[in-house]
Design an enzyme around this catalytic site. Structure first.
Site, PDB file in Angstrom:
ATOM      1  N   GLY A   1     -61.970  17.554 -28.684  1.00 38.70           N
ATOM      2  CA  GLY A   1     -62.266  17.820 -27.282  1.00 38.70           C
ATOM      3  C   GLY A   1     -62.567  19.279 -27.028  1.00 38.70           C
TER       4      GLY A   1
ATOM      5  CB  ILE B   1     -63.519  11.243 -32.166  1.00 40.01           C
ATOM      6  CG1 ILE B   1     -62.077  11.774 -32.245  1.00 40.01           C
ATOM      7  CG2 ILE B   1     -63.550   9.728 -32.143  1.00 40.01           C
ATOM      8  CD1 ILE B   1     -61.232  11.413 -31.030  1.00 40.01           C
TER       9      ILE B   1
ATOM     10  CG  ASP C   1     -57.089  20.024 -33.991  1.00 46.94           C
ATOM     11  OD1 ASP C   1     -56.450  19.356 -34.828  1.00 46.94           O
ATOM     12  OD2 ASP C   1     -57.258  19.654 -32.816  1.00 46.94           O
TER      13      ASP C   1
ATOM     14  CG  HIS D   1     -60.798  15.800 -34.990  1.00 40.82           C
ATOM     15  ND1 HIS D   1     -61.243  15.167 -33.853  1.00 40.82           N
ATOM     16  CD2 HIS D   1     -59.586  16.336 -34.676  1.00 40.82           C
ATOM     17  CE1 HIS D   1     -60.341  15.324 -32.885  1.00 40.82           C
ATOM     18  NE2 HIS D   1     -59.336  16.026 -33.358  1.00 40.82           N
TER      19      HIS D   1
END
Length: 285
Positions: A210, A207, A187, A192
């Site tokens: 998830g 961040i 990803d 990120h």
């Protein structure tokens, strides 16, 4: 209209070939914080190729997550990735994932729900190798601004937590470089890694993925309640309820129940227990 629900659900499944080996497994585990302490025998099961086992949540990144990507390219879907949020994830294991493997991944849109201001896509991915089925993965994706087309609202169940204190509570520190490591599993969203991009998205810094929190949580359950035995996991699902920032600490509360069910909540300990994962359930053998 960007989403044609009838066409998307009726479309033929799309297949791709997934391949992985011990390096992919080790990198994934390191991104989840495995290997601390580096010489701990329990951690070597995640990091040393001669002892390696595979955490079942690896199914979400196998082949760099091409299963979900294939589902998003289905006929009837014409959506901007910037409007997509990962709402929940569930993986059902049919047998343990091998350390090295090649599998055929088949993806389809299993359902499209109308939540008014948003649509929900349920992307189902099934992986199988020459020995048969390996896993089935369901990702629920919120697509902002694409609701209101008159479709079914879909289920909205919530898991009721036991009315007692958790059986176990553990804390897991998130590595400062966790997002940088996890993105190497497939990803590459700059949200990120790139501070400027994160600010454009409304965050003061990048961040955590998830699915990284998702994997860290399953590892904590396996290590705490299942004796480190990944083969005991039958299925694992969670709803993403909030963000995590690298360097924070996850507080993971676990309740053991009948039939091998483990209910879990995950919060950000540094931010007054802000919710991170909810409706989280590990079903064991």
């Amino acid at each position: 209209m960007p989403i044609d629900a009838t066409r998307a659900v009726a479309a033929e499944p799309r297949s791709t070939t997934l391949a992985w080996d011990h390096k992919d497994i080790q990198l994934y585990h390191l991104g989840l914080g495995a290997g601390r302490p580096a010489t701990d025998p329990d951690e070597l099961r995640y990091t040393l190729e001669s002892r390696l086992h595979v955490l079942p949540s690896f199914a979400t990144v196998a082949g760099a997550g091409m299963g979900v990507v294939g589902g998003l390219s289905a006929p009837g879907l014409d959506i901007e990735l910037a409007s997509v949020l990962h709402g929940s994830q569930r993986v059902e294991l049919h047998r343990p994932i091998p350390v090295k493997g090649t599998a055929t991944s088949t993806s389809r849109v299993a359902a499209v729900y109308d939540k008014g201001k948003a649509a929900i896509l349920v992307l189902r991915t099934e992986a199988a190798d020459d020995d048969g089925p390996l896993w089935t993965s369901d990702a629920q994706l919120f697509v902002r601004g694409e609701g209101g087309f008159g479709g079914e609202r879909g289920p909205s169940e919530r898991l009721e937590l036991p009315e007692r204190a958790p059986d176990r509570t553990v804390e897991r520190a998130v590595r400062e470089d966790a997002a940088l490591l996890h993105r190497l599993s497939g990803d590459w969203n700059p949200l990120h890694a790139d501070p400027e991009f994160a600010k454009l998205a409304g965050f003061d810094r990048p961040i955590l993925h998830g699915l990284c929190t998702y994997g860290m949580t399953l590892k904590a359950v396996v290590d705490t309640l299942l004796g480190g035995d990944v083969t005991k996991v039958r299925s694992y699902g969670a709803r993403f309820a909030g963000v995590v920032f690298p360097g924070e600490t996850l507080r993971i509360r676990m309740w053991s129940g009948d039939g091998g069910r483990v209910q879990v909540t995950v919060t950000a300990a540094d931010r007054d227990d802000a919710p991170v994962l909810a409706d989280t359930l590990v079903e064991t053998k």
